[in-house]
Motif scaffolding. Sequence first.
Motif, short mmCIF file in Angstrom:
data_model
loop_
_atom_site.label_atom_id
_atom_site.label_comp_id
_atom_site.label_asym_id
_atom_site.label_seq_id
_atom_site.Cartn_x
_atom_site.Cartn_y
_atom_site.Cartn_z
N GLU A 91 -5.37 30.54 48.03
CA GLU A 91 -4.81 31.13 46.81
C GLU A 91 -3.53 30.42 46.36
O GLU A 91 -3.31 30.18 45.19
CB GLU A 91 -4.53 32.62 47.02
CG GLU A 91 -5.79 33.44 47.23
CD GLU A 91 -5.66 34.85 46.73
OE1 GLU A 91 -5.44 35.03 45.52
OE2 GLU A 91 -5.76 35.78 47.55
N SER A 120 -2.98 31.75 42.76
CA SER A 120 -3.13 33.20 42.63
C SER A 120 -2.39 33.90 43.76
O SER A 120 -2.12 33.31 44.81
CB SER A 120 -4.61 33.60 42.60
OG SER A 120 -5.30 33.07 43.73
N PRO A 176 -1.58 35.92 46.90
CA PRO A 176 -2.31 36.28 48.13
C PRO A 176 -2.20 37.75 48.48
O PRO A 176 -2.84 38.21 49.41
CB PRO A 176 -1.64 35.40 49.20
CG PRO A 176 -0.26 35.18 48.67
CD PRO A 176 -0.42 35.06 47.18
N THR A 198 -7.34 36.09 41.83
CA THR A 198 -8.08 35.18 42.69
C THR A 198 -8.17 33.80 42.07
O THR A 198 -7.99 33.64 40.86
CB THR A 198 -9.51 35.70 42.94
OG1 THR A 198 -10.26 35.56 41.73
CG2 THR A 198 -9.51 37.16 43.37
#
Length: 538
Positions: free
Chosen positions: A98, A105, A107, A113
């Motif tokens: 991630e 993105s 985590p 995601t």
Amino acid sequence: MRLRLSWIIGIALTSLCVLTLPACDPVGPFSFLNDNDNEAVNDNDNASDVGDNANGSDAGNTNSADPDNANTGGDADPTGAVDGDVDSDGDGFSDEEETTSFPGSDPNNPNDTPDNPIDTDGDGCSDFDETNFVGFCDGNPNTGGDDPLDSTAAFTFNMTVARHTDLVVSEAEVDAKLVAAATVLRLVETECPDVATDTAFVRTGSLGTFDAGGASVTTEAQLDDVFAVDQDVKVVEFMVGVCGVPADDMTVVLGCASAGGTLVIVATAPADVWAHEWGHVQGLTHRDECPRNVMHSFELETNAVNEFERTAFLNETPTGFAKVVAPAEMDWQPLARTEGESMQAWLTRLATGRYLAGIPAPALAEVGLMSASLLEEMLWLPEFAGSQGNIARMIGYSGEGRACSSMIACPTRMAGELSFDQLAAVAESILAVGRLSKHDDSGVALQWLIEGTSAEAWSARGVNWSYASLQGRSAAELSARLSVMALGLTDSPAALAHLRTLAENSIVAAEVKEAIARLDGTWQAKMAQPSLRLLRQP
């Protein structure tokens, strides 16, 4: 390692949790993942369970994956190493994946995601990247337009975009994908030779709609209809078994493009897939000498281009392709099992990779009978939640008839709203039954597929999942279409007879006709007919 990684500032991981899979029960003996006491999952003692990194008591081990211990987390590397496979938010993507993907993105946010990074201001830079990286984008997740990557590009592609009417995707989401795809090309790769490519992708006009082909594209005929739509980019929800894949190698596909033409893309495909497919539109073919090449035939998380590719991305789309250039030979050797690599480690490496169009079939040549039981165990473990489609595909190539039972169970064990990876697992498990049916002496697998060509049969089986962009359309209907496709992989005279009966009654005609062509030996001749599909590749 990408250049952007040098900009990372410290990120404190404050919580760990275990992903709960949708109604999928573990099967088989849980004995292969670094557990000396071979205890089962979901007991109430604190002894070592499947996935533990400790070989004894697991109490307090925050790096294990013991579902019965509140102190455990998401790392269950079968090699026993704590190597960044921790999945703090339980979304199927490791924390490392991630934070190092582009766009990045969070985590600790299961809704953020690598497949669907949150980008509030739609500037192509995720909120996570703008908040956590120094000097990256404009540093403000709520203001677009000031992003230094949005500066005047050396070349701009103005393109029309349309979505299927049954697919819910906004103009802002499409625009964010286009900006992110251009950003992929501008980033400088450090693992592979790369040149920054200052290209912009800009949507012109409103986001159009079309109803041709279907939002879930499962046949070449449907794909033909979508390609015929007069738009540069056509966005669909799902593609499987299309884009000229071999007769015996149907798989989930993220994108497909024609040289000098247009592209069809799955809405949730990562930004580098959007860039990759536009590369095909520009006349580029696959190039596999480095895994981070944006035109790699199967790798994802890519961004490297060479000078020739840069030129293609900085010029108008060429027209009048007089000669179709065949796709480059796929270099699957990096996926092969290496000397000294255990079967367990190799299967894990293959399963946890991410692919443009499934794991290349030649790389699965060593997946055999002994692999099947290990893969069946992996299929339901939390740490492989984002890899179930890959694992189901691998099981289908194992040749183990006994594994049909676990593949038959998968589609109806799934429940609730599925992620794209879980939907891929449903598709790959049904296709796996087709491949494995020839090794099933009982005939149960073949009969299951024959009965499954009816949506009513799937409803009776209790199929209980949904997918957002199905928009109320029946999961049973899609499962029936996949069952027809799987029959085309069986090499069975009984399957051929059943399909011909369906064809006489015009039931799911497109899938039936193509499945018959796969079984009666006419598929290759069908694919060789003059058609736009000759120019296409994933």
